[in-house]
Design a protein around this motif. Structure first.
Motif, PDB file in Angstrom:
ATOM      1  N   VAL A   1       0.845  -1.185   0.000  1.00 11.45           N
ATOM      2  CA  VAL A   1       0.000   0.000   0.000  1.00 11.45           C
ATOM      3  C   VAL A   1       0.886   1.243   0.000  1.00 11.45           C
ATOM      4  O   VAL A   1       2.099   1.162   0.211  1.00 11.45           O
ATOM      5  N   ALA A   2       0.265   2.394  -0.228  1.00 10.87           N
ATOM      6  CA  ALA A   2       1.025   3.638  -0.367  1.00 10.87           C
ATOM      7  C   ALA A   2       1.321   4.310   0.958  1.00 10.87           C
ATOM      8  O   ALA A   2       2.202   5.178   1.017  1.00 10.87           O
ATOM      9  N   ASP A   3       0.604   3.935   2.010  1.00 13.92           N
ATOM     10  CA  ASP A   3       0.854   4.538   3.323  1.00 13.92           C
ATOM     11  C   ASP A   3       0.234   3.650   4.388  1.00 13.92           C
ATOM     12  O   ASP A   3      -0.384   2.620   4.100  1.00 13.92           O
ATOM     13  N   TRP A   4       0.404   4.068   5.649  1.00 14.50           N
ATOM     14  CA  TRP A   4      -0.087   3.260   6.767  1.00 14.50           C
ATOM     15  C   TRP A   4      -1.611   3.233   6.839  1.00 14.50           C
ATOM     16  O   TRP A   4      -2.183   2.371   7.510  1.00 14.50           O
ATOM     17  N   LYS A   5      -2.271   4.160   6.145  1.00 13.10           N
ATOM     18  CA  LYS A   5      -3.735   4.165   6.131  1.00 13.10           C
ATOM     19  C   LYS A   5      -4.299   3.188   5.104  1.00 13.10           C
ATOM     20  O   LYS A   5      -5.512   3.000   5.029  1.00 13.10           O
ATOM     21  N   GLY A   6      -3.419   2.612   4.280  1.00 17.53           N
ATOM     22  CA  GLY A   6      -3.860   1.612   3.317  1.00 17.53           C
ATOM     23  C   GLY A   6      -4.252   2.153   1.964  1.00 17.53           C
ATOM     24  O   GLY A   6      -4.940   1.470   1.203  1.00 17.53           O
ATOM     25  N   ALA A   7      -3.827   3.376   1.621  1.00 19.63           N
ATOM     26  CA  ALA A   7      -4.140   3.927   0.304  1.00 19.63           C
ATOM     27  C   ALA A   7      -3.519   3.043  -0.787  1.00 19.63           C
ATOM     28  O   ALA A   7      -2.442   2.483  -0.599  1.00 19.63           O
ATOM     29  N   PRO A   8      -4.182   2.929  -1.937  1.00 17.16           N
ATOM     30  CA  PRO A   8      -3.646   2.087  -3.014  1.00 17.16           C
ATOM     31  C   PRO A   8      -2.268   2.569  -3.471  1.00 17.16           C
ATOM     32  O   PRO A   8      -2.018   3.772  -3.588  1.00 17.16           O
ATOM     33  N   PHE A   9      -1.395   1.623  -3.733  1.00 15.99           N
ATOM     34  CA  PHE A   9      -0.065   1.940  -4.251  1.00 15.99           C
ATOM     35  C   PHE A   9      -0.137   2.033  -5.766  1.00 15.99           C
ATOM     36  O   PHE A   9      -0.727   1.179  -6.427  1.00 15.99           O
TER      37      PHE A   9
ATOM     38  N   SER B   1       2.951   7.076  -6.321  1.00 17.37           N
ATOM     39  CA  SER B   1       3.174   6.955  -4.880  1.00 17.37           C
ATOM     40  C   SER B   1       4.615   7.304  -4.524  1.00 17.37           C
ATOM     41  O   SER B   1       5.558   6.831  -5.170  1.00 17.37           O
TER      42      SER B   1
ATOM     43  N   HIS C   1       6.046   3.303  -0.055  1.00 12.36           N
ATOM     44  CA  HIS C   1       5.193   2.119   0.064  1.00 12.36           C
ATOM     45  C   HIS C   1       5.392   1.496   1.434  1.00 12.36           C
ATOM     46  O   HIS C   1       6.436   1.641   2.075  1.00 12.36           O
TER      47      HIS C   1
END
Length: 260
Positions: free
Chosen positions: A237-245, A249, A252
């Protein structure tokens, strides 16, 4: 008390390429990282890691002053740390005692601590402190040897910003603010960079200069390191909040799993 680690017999010798953080840097680290240590910033990180630990033990490579490890322990996750700099570990020890959060002094590529873990994790680009590909591979192997079957290895790492390099230039700024100027210079042949920092020191106009060396790696290269260590990519994922990679980005958070 700071315990010295031991290296895995038959493996690489203890890693020496990482820059060793001195006492002065360790003493001011928490103040300089105050924003990144706030509850609001750390909340997604702690939630992500606690869910993966699932009530099991967690091992933090390069635990530093405990920016993540200490509050993760306060969430009920038993945490153990490995840290190369005795000075960084000494700052952590002022926050929590050895029985509550054991820390072993050693490098994260070869130092072995007792027991198995549900989670091994590396945050804040720290794997890049290992300056050779071989050392980074050994870091993955070391994570794998500490994991129980089904356990996870998590790495937070920036995506190399080489697309921002105009032809013929080697530097990319990453922070231009009133109190700090930061830029990276790249050695594209050896796949390394140096992060340069000019930090305003007080209100008298003086600036403090610092730098640190790193080896950048692409997500696909890390996946191959994981395969060498017997780990399988579970998600990225792209960040700790789980945004799509995706292609844009800037970093990761990758999770590899040790097969059952």
């Amino acid at each position: 008390m700071l315990r010295q680690g031991r290296s895995q017999p038959g493996k690489v010798q203890p890693v020496t390429s990482s820059d060793l953080w001195p006492r002065e840097t360790a003493e001011r680290y928490d103040a300089e990282e105050r924003e990144n240590s706030s509850a609001a910033v750390l909340e997604p990180t702690l939630t992500f890691l606690a869910e993966l630990a699932g009530g099991g033990r967690a091992l933090e490579f390069a635990i530093g002053t405990g920016r993540v490890g200490v509050p993760l322990r306060e969430r009920g996750v038993p945490v153990v740390g490995i840290e190369l700099s005795e000075h960084m570990a000494a700052v952590l020890r002022r926050k929590v005692d050895e029985d509550a959060l054991p820390v072993v002094i050693g490098d994260m590529a070869t130092t072995v601590v007792p027991g198995e873990f549900a989670l091994v994790y590396l945050v804040y680009n720290t794997i890049a402190n290992l300056l050779t590909q071989d050392e980074q591979v050994e870091c993955f192997r070391n994570a794998a040897r500490h994991l129980a079957p089904g356990g996870r290895f998590v790495v937070e790492l920036g995506v190399p910003p080489l697309r921002f390099l105009p032809p013929g230039q080697i530097a990319v700024p990453f922070d231009v603010s009133e109190r700090h100027l930061g830029f990276d210079t790249f050695d594209l042949v050896n796949q390394t960079l140096v992060s340069h920092h000019l930090t305003r020191d007080g209100d008298d106009g003086r600036y403090r200069r610092g730098s640190c060396r790193q080896r950048y790696a692409w997500p696909a290269e890390l996946d191959l390191m994981a395969r060498i260590a017997g780990l399988e990519l579970e998600r990225r994922v792209a960040d700790w909040k789980g945004a799509p990679f995706g292609p844009a980005s800037g970093k990761h958070v990758s999770v590899w799993r040790k097969p059952v």
